[in-house]
Design an enzyme around this catalytic site. Structure first.
Site, PDB file in Angstrom:
ATOM      1  N   CYS B 118      19.718  42.290 -30.794  1.00 29.33           N
ATOM      2  CA  CYS B 118      20.778  41.316 -30.566  1.00 29.33           C
ATOM      3  C   CYS B 118      21.795  41.835 -29.567  1.00 29.33           C
ATOM      4  O   CYS B 118      22.100  41.201 -28.574  1.00 29.33           O
ATOM      5  CB  CYS B 118      21.459  40.975 -31.883  1.00 29.33           C
ATOM      6  SG  CYS B 118      22.949  40.011 -31.666  1.00 29.33           S
ATOM      7  N   GLU B 282       4.113  25.347 -22.493  1.00 32.09           N
ATOM      8  CA  GLU B 282       4.314  25.221 -23.938  1.00 32.09           C
ATOM      9  C   GLU B 282       2.959  24.924 -24.586  1.00 32.09           C
ATOM     10  O   GLU B 282       2.246  24.030 -24.156  1.00 32.09           O
ATOM     11  CB  GLU B 282       5.326  24.107 -24.234  1.00 32.09           C
ATOM     12  CG  GLU B 282       5.473  23.743 -25.694  1.00 32.09           C
ATOM     13  CD  GLU B 282       5.884  24.902 -26.572  1.00 32.09           C
ATOM     14  OE1 GLU B 282       6.904  25.544 -26.284  1.00 32.09           O
ATOM     15  OE2 GLU B 282       5.154  25.189 -27.547  1.00 32.09           O
ATOM     16  N   GLY B 355       8.046  34.246 -28.358  1.00 33.17           N
ATOM     17  CA  GLY B 355       8.444  34.654 -29.695  1.00 33.17           C
ATOM     18  C   GLY B 355       8.527  36.167 -29.789  1.00 33.17           C
ATOM     19  O   GLY B 355       8.437  36.878 -28.789  1.00 33.17           O
ATOM     20  N   HIS B 537      43.456  16.640 -34.500  1.00 33.42           N
ATOM     21  CA  HIS B 537      43.116  15.684 -33.442  1.00 33.42           C
ATOM     22  C   HIS B 537      43.875  16.044 -32.177  1.00 33.42           C
ATOM     23  O   HIS B 537      45.071  16.347 -32.250  1.00 33.42           O
ATOM     24  CB  HIS B 537      43.496  14.270 -33.876  1.00 33.42           C
ATOM     25  CG  HIS B 537      43.287  13.254 -32.810  1.00 33.42           C
ATOM     26  ND1 HIS B 537      42.023  12.797 -32.491  1.00 33.42           N
ATOM     27  CD2 HIS B 537      44.151  12.662 -31.963  1.00 33.42           C
ATOM     28  CE1 HIS B 537      42.143  11.927 -31.498  1.00 33.42           C
ATOM     29  NE2 HIS B 537      43.410  11.833 -31.150  1.00 33.42           N
TER      30      HIS B 537
END
Lengths: 484, 568
Positions: B118, B282, B355, B537
């Site tokens: 990471c 893909e 992956g 808001h």
């Protein structure tokens, strides 16, 4: 909903089975097809027509609608209605996927969904028939036969053929040394980069007709841009070293005289080829020239004032030309077919600009109407993008008059070539201090600029041009109106 | 990284879903809103640095050091350590910090650099590149700039400068991580660790004698490496993995990205912003297969179609040869189903983003009879390692990518914390459905829980009804102010009891917006309750608020308005 403003239905009267867009033809046969949009946008005429047509039976085509300005084709996500189902005006019939969104498309007519021409998951170009709408139940069968006969010619171009996958039969598992050979030995396949593919589709360029100039001979975005008439986005490839280039080139051009030793041949870039064609075509135009000397003292003074605000001499001249053209529409006209004169409603001044490897003509639209400063801003934007070769076609090929200025090089006068597409071109020389005598015989030194207009004699006569130049000179010599 | 932090913070409440929002059971339910605030104040004296590990490091370190002496200074009677963690990635780090906090004497073994994938080769440097790509994209978008009334001359970039930014960020975060552990007194042991036997670990550098230590409990957190399918030759220059790509040594004119998951998508965002053209390859029939179909469809419209990207779906790259001898990179495609040759691509570079594979070799798993499955270490829902006979290996846990449950940095950290909770005497099962995931494209994609098809399948099986609430970023003031109205948020929920099954967001700062939903799922908060929570808001968080308010739930809110009175 955006769809409701765009028409997707046209009708086809049974009596005239050949014509596909016969709604307009049944009403007024001379109308051009694009008018059907206008006709369909307003619902009132449509209803009144429908009433008329209930007498005659009607089968309407359901078109692929244009759901966005950039949409060229759409995919049928799903048909909400099935064949034979009754439709009421305003009901959703089909879901279409565009480049931007999925949208339900509704019908403007009551009737029956007679036949589905383009099935779910298939793609059709904008404007292609995707289904048929019958007005009465009785006509469903008729429509079906019609769609059956139609489906072969219609469905064929409608489903875009997949990109030519020249599947080189490369073995999945191969020896370490062999794969490279497998690929290179066979005929070279066309390699197109992703962006080039997108551009080709957008500009409707047949990729097969392009030869790639990118690395490894691949077709790049700039190749497509060049083929589409937009200048290539990368500077033309540098000239190949002479000794290498010579043999193949001489081999190709066998009938031309042999090259002198040490010379090199650089093939035209697509832009250069396009320009060449235009220049050759100019020879077919009966052109003549009229020159004029213009005093620019006042203009120069004005230029000094507006220069800090980003206004260039080119913009001032374009504005002056635009205002002069407004008074002489014939000089802004064009002879399209050799039989008539087409007057342009807008005054769009194309300005010739030298760019790396050629020439571009960015267009200042509405030069007569637009405020000088807005014009200057627009010009800056156009020029920047022209140099980066990022202009859209309409930004460089829609001019109604061309302005070419070589004054900055000190050129005092020159003759510009009139290429097809406009009626006249103005060549502007440098403004130079010149000794002039006025009507009383007094000598003075004034900045004088020579302009020379080349015009198509079929529509513009000498007196027209002379009058135009006089007006132009007056505007330049009293340039206050330019800033109004 | 950020998510790691938030997870370690929520440790007290990372319990089985459906627990009340405040961990202390004595807190009366009616005092919920103010109770939350009280709890926050109450946190500091006892929990010390849980919430502020990195942000105010300098100040907190002294506090933590004292706690470290108390917490990490007492070794257990018969072991060298209470807990030894093999692998100092984000998972190991999260576990170590929590272990120290729980008073365990902790060591962490790292054979490479602290921070793992990471920090060094993954989320962290890629965020640096994406920060650059986001700005480039904005500056290059003339229309976008014009809509703001901004004038910017042509945007350009310096490749080395961009690469340095990524590298500097990784270094900075790595140092933060290292310092945070050192400050707490975690022993960082250098070398490759492996399991010698029950409660026994050896570690050492190559060429040096091994050290053997014993620990009451052992966590394996060795992570993963990029997975490269066979037939693909990675040379690190023209055929690369994310490890190389993050160094940004070159920006090719045309790069093929094999795999359109998170990694591939993020890199396509980076490369196209820097001027490359991209071709996706893909294996499945559609791009972005892991995402909710509706989100992936919209994402394709925004992230793929208008950009210089094309794609081949339903194909495998059976062979990729790096560029050499004046030839480009050659990619042979075969049909994913029939295995027939389909096409050959010639590109300038190929990024393999197919992956990640677990990094579990050489861990000495044979010593304790553990058999990996495709390299993954089998574990139960409490991360306890299962051996070859299907029995639990006592005192051995495996977290993060190495167990393959959910290959995300923050999931690893959460699993580590869960393990520490268990070894310190509190049973804990992590709800993986409450772990959010994000893809940091421009705009971002985030999700938590089930996708719509998954939810519908579950509903079918278990016999409940599923409803969908949707809202567009076009309706959000803040998004419109940013001229970023493109986006969709979608919630899948049970209308009968108001349970949130999944939330998917595509739009500006989606990755930051998802946590309201993931926290609600983790804590079991129901829509009928959370819809009364107030959002400032105008903020993007109102997108999620809209979702809650748009949902039609049959049961009524469980809190009564009286609790609000108390707060005032």
């Amino acid at each position: 909903m955006a769809v409701s403003s765009s028409s997707f239905l046209s009708t086809s009267s049974l009596s005239n089975s050949k014509s596909t867009i016969s709604f307009t033809s049944s009403v007024s046969p001379t109308q051009i097809p694009s008018l059907r949009r206008v006709v369909f946008r307003s619902t009132i005429p449509a209803t009144s027509h429908r009433r008329v047509m209930t007498v005659r039976s009607k089968i309407r085509e359901i078109f692929m609608p244009a759901l966005s300005s950039t949409m060229t084709e759409g995919k049928i996500v799903s048909w909400i209605k099935t064949e034979g189902e009754k439709l009421a005006k305003g009901e959703s019939v089909v879901v279409v996927e565009s480049d931007k969104a999925d949208m339900e498309v509704e019908t403007f007519y009551d009737g029956y969904l007679a036949a589905i021409v383009i099935g779910e998951g298939e793609t059709a170009p904008v404007g292609a028939a995707i289904g048929l709408l019958a007005e009465t139940e009785a006509e469903i069968e008729e429509a079906k036969t019609k769609s059956a006969s139609k489906s072969s010619p219609v469905a064929e171009p409608v489903v875009p053929s997949p990109p030519p996958a020249t599947s080189s039969p490369a073995p999945a598992i191969s020896q370490p040394s062999s794969p490279v050979e497998t690929v290179s030995d066979g005929p070279r396949k066309t390699v197109v980069t992703p962006y080039a593919k997108k551009l080709a589709k957008q500009h409707k360029v047949n990729i097969e007709s392009i030869s790639g100039t990118g690395p490894f001979g691949r077709i790049t975005a700039s190749d497509v841009e060049a083929a589409a008439g937009i200048a290539p986005s990368v500077a033309s490839p540098s000239p190949p070293p002479a000794p290498k280039a010579t043999p193949p080139v001489t081999a190709k051009t066998t009938n031309s005289p042999p090259l002198l030793p040490g010379s090199s041949v650089v093939p035209f870039t697509p832009l250069q080829s396009a320009l060449t064609n235009a220049f050759i075509a100019s020879l077919s135009i009966p052109a003549f020239r009229v020159g004029y000397s213009v005093n620019t003292d006042a203009l120069d003074a004005l230029y000094k004032k507006v220069k800090p605000k980003g206004v260039t001499m080119t913009v001032l001249l374009a504005k002056a030309v635009g205002m002069a053209l407004a008074q002489h529409p014939v000089v802004n006209a064009i002879c399209k077919d050799g039989k008539s004169c087409t007057y342009n409603s807008n005054i769009d001044i194309a300005v010739a600009v030298a760019i790396d490897g050629g020439l571009m003509t960015p267009v200042l639209q509405g030069a007569d109407k637009l405020d000088l400063y807005l014009l200057a801003e627009k010009w800056k934007d156009l020029l920047g993008r022209a140099r980066k070769l990022q202009l859209q076609p309409r930004e460089y090929n829609s001019g109604t008059f061309i302005l070419s200025n070589l004054g900055m090089y000190g050129v005092d006068r020159f003759d510009a070539m009139l290429t097809p597409g406009t009626g006249a071109i103005m060549a502007v020389g440098a403004s130079k201090p010149t000794v002039v005598a006025d009507k009383d015989g007094f000598f003075s030194v004034k900045n004088t600029m020579q302009v020379n207009v080349t015009a198509d004699h079929r529509i513009i006569y000498g007196a027209d041009l002379a009058a135009f130049l006089q007006t132009f000179a007056k505007i330049v010599e009293n340039p206050d109106s330019l800033t109004l | 990284m950020q998510s790691t932090l938030s997870l370690s913070f929520s440790q007290a409440s990372l319990v089985i879903p459906n627990r009340p929002i405040c961990g202390a059971p004595s807190t009366p339910r009616s005092l919920r809103f103010c109770g939350l605030r009280r709890e926050t104040f109450g946190f500091y004296p006892t929990k010390k640095l849980t919430s502020c590990r990195f942000q105010i490091q300098g100040r907190r370190i002294e506090v933590s050091a004292s706690s470290a002496v108390a917490g990490n200074g007492a070794p257990s009677k018969s072991f060298d350590y209470d807990l030894v963690i093999i692998g100092a990635g984000v998972g190991g780090h999260g576990a170590a910090l929590h272990a120290v906090e729980k008073g365990l004497k902790t060591a962490i073994i790292e054979g490479d650099v602290v921070g793992g994938t990471c920090v060094n080769r993954g989320c962290v440097p890629s965020k640096a590149l994406l920060a650059v790509s986001g700005r480039m994209r904005e500056l290059q978008n003339e229309h976008h700039m014009k809509a703001f009334g901004l004038q910017v001359s042509a945007a350009g970039y310096d490749r080395q400068g961009v690469a340095d930014h990524a590298n500097n960020l990784a270094t900075k975060i790595r140092n933060n991580l290292t310092n945070s552990m050192k400050a707490l007194g975690v022993d960082i042991l250098a070398g490759f660790g492996s399991v010698l036997g029950p409660q026994k670990v050896k570690y050492g550098k190559v060429g040096f004698p091994d050290n053997i230590i014993t620990a009451k409990d052992i966590i394996i957190a060795t992570g993963s490496v990029p997975f490269v399918p066979k037939g693909i030759e990675v040379d690190g220059k023209t055929v690369i993995t994310s490890d190389h790509a993050l160094k940004l040594e070159s920006v090719p004119d045309w790069i093929a990205i094999v795999g359109s998951g998170y990694i591939g998508l993020e890199f396509s965002d980076v490369y196209t912003a820097l001027g490359s053209e991209v071709t996706f390859i893909e294996a499945l029939d559609q791009l972005m297969p892991g995402f909710d179909p509706e989100i992936s469809k919209l994402a394709q419209r925004v992230l793929i179609n208008p950009r210089k990207i094309d794609y081949h779906t339903g194909v495998f790259a059976s062979k990729i040869t790096p560029a050499k001898d004046g030839r480009p990179v050659m990619i042979e495609l075969i049909d994913a189903k029939t295995k027939e040759p389909k096409d050959t691509l010639e590109v300038d570079a190929a990024l393999i983003a197919t992956g990640r594979a677990p990094f579990t070799n050489g861990l000495g798993l044979e010593n304790i009879n553990v058999v990996t499955q495709r390299g993954f270490i089998p574990v139960d829902e409490r991360m306890r390692v299962i051996d070859g006979n299907g029995k639990l290996v006592p005192n051995l846990y495996c977290i993060g990518d190495a167990n393959g449950k959910l290959m995300l940095a923050h999931a690893a950290s959460a699993q580590g914390i869960s393990v520490v909770e268990q070894v310190t005497g509190r049973d804990h099962v992590l709800n993986h459905l409450s772990i959010p995931a994000a893809c940091f494209t421009h705009p971002e994609i985030s999700m938590v829980g089930l996708t719509e098809p998954q939810a519908r399948e579950k509903a079918e099986k278990e016999g409940f009804k599923v409803s969908i609430a949707k809202t567009s970023f076009k309706a959000n003031t803040k998004a419109l102010a940013e001229n970023e109205g493109e986006g969709l948020a979608k919630m899948i929920y049970r209308p009968d009891n108001g349970e949130i099954l999944g939330v998917h967001i595509f739009g500006l700062h989606a990755a930051d917006l998802i946590h309201e939903a993931s926290n609600a799922i983790a804590l079991g908060t129901r829509i009928q309750d959370i819809k009364f929570a107030v959002h400032a808001h105008p903020t993007l968080s109102e997108v999620v608020d809209e979702l809650f308010k748009a949902a039609k739930v049959e049961s009524s809110a469980s809190t009564t308005p009286q609790s609000v009175k108390v707060a005032i």
